[in-house]
Design a protein around this motif. Sequence first.
Motif, mmCIF file in Angstrom:
data_model
loop_
_atom_site.group_PDB
_atom_site.id
_atom_site.type_symbol
_atom_site.label_atom_id
_atom_site.label_comp_id
_atom_site.label_asym_id
_atom_site.label_seq_id
_atom_site.Cartn_x
_atom_site.Cartn_y
_atom_site.Cartn_z
ATOM 1 N N LEU A 14 0.855 -1.167 0.000
ATOM 2 C CA LEU A 14 0.000 0.000 0.000
ATOM 3 C C LEU A 14 0.903 1.232 0.000
ATOM 4 O O LEU A 14 2.066 1.141 0.325
ATOM 5 C CB LEU A 14 -0.889 -0.041 1.241
ATOM 6 C CG LEU A 14 -1.818 -1.266 1.353
ATOM 7 C CD1 LEU A 14 -2.631 -1.174 2.627
ATOM 8 C CD2 LEU A 14 -2.714 -1.401 0.147
ATOM 9 N N LEU A 16 -2.976 2.599 -1.563
ATOM 10 C CA LEU A 16 -3.837 2.456 -2.717
ATOM 11 C C LEU A 16 -3.607 3.636 -3.653
ATOM 12 O O LEU A 16 -3.085 4.674 -3.252
ATOM 13 C CB LEU A 16 -5.296 2.428 -2.269
ATOM 14 C CG LEU A 16 -5.685 1.360 -1.238
ATOM 15 C CD1 LEU A 16 -7.078 1.639 -0.684
ATOM 16 C CD2 LEU A 16 -5.610 -0.032 -1.832
ATOM 17 N N PRO A 19 -8.494 4.482 -5.531
ATOM 18 C CA PRO A 19 -9.465 3.383 -5.408
ATOM 19 C C PRO A 19 -10.850 3.828 -5.856
ATOM 20 O O PRO A 19 -11.228 4.996 -5.694
ATOM 21 C CB PRO A 19 -9.437 3.062 -3.912
ATOM 22 C CG PRO A 19 -9.019 4.354 -3.270
ATOM 23 C CD PRO A 19 -8.040 4.971 -4.232
ATOM 24 N N ASP A 34 -8.573 -1.209 -6.535
ATOM 25 C CA ASP A 34 -7.446 -0.273 -6.545
ATOM 26 C C ASP A 34 -7.180 0.124 -7.995
ATOM 27 O O ASP A 34 -6.250 -0.359 -8.637
ATOM 28 C CB ASP A 34 -6.241 -0.965 -5.899
ATOM 29 C CG ASP A 34 -5.070 -0.038 -5.667
ATOM 30 O OD1 ASP A 34 -5.245 1.185 -5.789
ATOM 31 O OD2 ASP A 34 -3.976 -0.552 -5.354
ATOM 32 N N ASN A 291 -6.830 8.223 -0.953
ATOM 33 C CA ASN A 291 -6.433 6.846 -1.278
ATOM 34 C C ASN A 291 -6.681 5.921 -0.089
ATOM 35 O O ASN A 291 -5.786 5.190 0.369
ATOM 36 C CB ASN A 291 -4.966 6.785 -1.710
ATOM 37 C CG ASN A 291 -4.729 7.469 -3.036
ATOM 38 O OD1 ASN A 291 -5.500 7.295 -3.979
ATOM 39 N ND2 ASN A 291 -3.685 8.271 -3.117
ATOM 40 N N GLY A 307 -5.942 2.602 5.123
ATOM 41 C CA GLY A 307 -5.092 3.317 4.192
ATOM 42 C C GLY A 307 -4.087 4.148 4.934
ATOM 43 O O GLY A 307 -3.987 4.073 6.170
#
Length: 308
Positions: A14, A16, A19, A34, A291, A307
Amino acid sequence: MLLCAVSAACWQPLPLNRPTGVAAVPDGSVYVLDNGNHRVVRLAASGELLGAFGRLGTRGGDLFKSWDLTLDARGNLYLCNKIPADGGRDRAHDGALVFSPEGELLREIGGADYGKDDVQRHPYGIALDDDGRVYVADNGTNTLRVFAAAGTLQRTFFGKAGTGAGLFLQVTDVAVHSPGHLVYVLDSTNSYYQQFQLEILPAGELELTYRQTVGAYGRGPGELAHPIALAVDRASGTVYVGDMANRRIQAFSAAGQFLRELALPRKQEWQIVNLAVGAKGEVYAVDALANAVWVFAPDGTLRRKLGP
């Protein structure tokens, strides 16, 4: 454990990257689409990466521009996918992709069913009902297309631009409440969603009967500004709307009554692009700006962030 479809690329750590979809698993984990990394990841409730699959491409099963994510009773994943129209690529891969929990492509739905003139096609939102029918909201053609569980197109609804009952300017999402036989369709430009009664006719044909329109452009409670995401709680029938330009989520009853607002502290900037409701009523909100995925309790209390 999810399989990685191509080398170790989809196992990159990670964060992301832009997403665009989330689906809640009963064990507390989530799948996240993602999009910027062209993969689906599974995250533990703690945010730990449990697995991933996906690859960039324009062939069957590849992910290019993907949106929305949902699960069936067997844990199979359904998502919308669009590939570019240029370069002579096969547009038959536009539509819904269905993967096993391990990331194996099971089938494609809907790409071959567009008309020759549907050049603006853009599958954008997806939902399932208890009978396995697949509902795909198409942002480009302003339609709702309904497929049998096996992938056969059963009926196409809407498509005429406008404002009013059964009319839309920018369809962005669909949600189905099977216990109530209700279908919800969201329109970002008109800043409302419409509720329809779903009926299965004796011959097996589908019918949607308009019931009500909820929302109008504005900033107050019950008003919406360019909403983009929609989800419904199976147990309560509560409808959640990602009110993107107002930086909040709004909850409505099945009767269309405003219930409450879900927002980040101090209404900080976020871009709500997708929603899901968990088995215990938790609300999962995909934030493409941070994200991340935010998790709210049913009463609107912020529980955690998945996240960075």
